[in-house]
Motif scaffolding. Sequence first.
Motif, short mmCIF file in Angstrom:
data_model
loop_
_atom_site.label_atom_id
_atom_site.label_comp_id
_atom_site.label_asym_id
_atom_site.label_seq_id
_atom_site.Cartn_x
_atom_site.Cartn_y
_atom_site.Cartn_z
N GLU A 159 0.81 -1.21 0.00
CA GLU A 159 0.00 0.00 0.00
C GLU A 159 0.85 1.27 0.00
O GLU A 159 0.34 2.37 0.14
N GLY A 174 -22.52 6.66 -1.65
CA GLY A 174 -21.53 6.05 -0.77
C GLY A 174 -20.24 6.84 -0.70
O GLY A 174 -20.13 7.93 -1.28
N GLU A 175 -19.29 6.31 0.03
CA GLU A 175 -17.96 6.93 0.14
C GLU A 175 -17.23 6.68 -1.19
O GLU A 175 -17.28 5.58 -1.73
N GLU A 213 -14.06 6.30 -2.54
CA GLU A 213 -13.07 5.25 -2.83
C GLU A 213 -13.70 3.86 -2.74
O GLU A 213 -13.51 3.02 -3.63
N GLU A 214 -14.45 3.62 -1.68
CA GLU A 214 -15.03 2.29 -1.48
C GLU A 214 -16.07 1.96 -2.56
O GLU A 214 -16.12 0.85 -3.10
N THR A 215 -16.89 2.95 -2.91
CA THR A 215 -17.96 2.75 -3.91
C THR A 215 -17.35 2.41 -5.28
O THR A 215 -17.80 1.49 -5.97
N ARG A 249 -14.36 1.17 -5.79
CA ARG A 249 -13.68 -0.13 -5.70
C ARG A 249 -14.68 -1.28 -5.82
O ARG A 249 -14.42 -2.27 -6.52
N VAL A 250 -15.82 -1.16 -5.14
CA VAL A 250 -16.85 -2.21 -5.20
C VAL A 250 -17.39 -2.35 -6.64
O VAL A 250 -17.51 -3.45 -7.17
N GLU A 265 -14.81 -4.12 -8.80
CA GLU A 265 -14.74 -5.57 -8.57
C GLU A 265 -15.97 -6.28 -9.15
O GLU A 265 -15.84 -7.33 -9.78
N ALA A 305 -6.13 6.70 -0.95
CA ALA A 305 -6.43 5.27 -0.86
C ALA A 305 -6.66 4.69 -2.25
O ALA A 305 -6.27 3.56 -2.52
N ARG A 347 -4.30 1.60 -3.21
CA ARG A 347 -4.86 0.24 -3.19
C ARG A 347 -5.14 -0.32 -4.57
O ARG A 347 -5.54 -1.47 -4.70
#
Length: 284
Positions: free
Chosen positions: A137, A232-233, A235-237, A239-240, A243, A271, A275
């Motif tokens: 990271e 959503g947030e 980075e996480e949104t 990334r999901v 994927e 991030a 990541r």
Amino acid sequence: MTEQVMAAIDGSQFSTAVCDYAAWASLALGAPLTFLHVVDNHPQTAEPDLSGNIGLGSREHLLEELSQLDEQRAKVAQEQGRLMLQAAKERAIEDGVSAPGTRQRNGTLVETLDELQDEIRLLVLGKRGETAHQASEHLGSNLERVVRTLHRPILMVPEAFTRPERVMLAFDGSKTTRKGVEMLARSPLFNGIPVHVVIVGAETGDNRSQLDWALATLREAGHEAEGAIRAGEVEETLRVYQEENAIDLLVMGAYGHSRIRHLLVGSTTTAMLRRAKVPVLLLR
């Protein structure tokens, strides 16, 4: 002056992927390819200066030897660089590039790229350089400085090459990301590759019309495009979504006044870049 794909290589484990992504981009764009190796004679990890600890009498003799060692080190670094450039050139020819060029410069990577940026159509470089910490990271400090200095698209690549088959553009309707959509629509880099446009935010009329504009712009240029608005947030949104949809290349605007901007140019390295397991194309 012909703009070219420029690939910065060093002794890191990212260099073979840099070669392969650069060859792919050069062929897709129909642009010449040049490999660049910069010999930094004052690396950040240089050995400490011991000259002050040398005893009387032998001091002059040892200073001379230290100076010779520095000279030898510089010669070895140059020779290693020449061998790497030759290997990169051979690999690109195997990948189908007809006449890749090579350049070796002395100095720092950031200053060298700043000087050469008028010649660069796309810069390809690894996530970390050879002197960076190996933890997955961590991001190379050079990369962060290059992103802040250069006003050219930058393709940051992971350790292994995978031919891109699905691209995702993180979009927020800002001037920067609208420019990114137009750049992407015009560019032959993603011809024949489906493009997913993703807005992170609420399902509002404004977001919907921004997304419709982006999809129409891409489709009119002949690209296969689909889009989504997700809450959503950031980075996480992203990334999901990446994927779930097997996205293998992410496109983002590196500057702009938006939540996505703060991802990339906040005081801490983001991030998103840290990541990323897929290449990230940063548009300026």
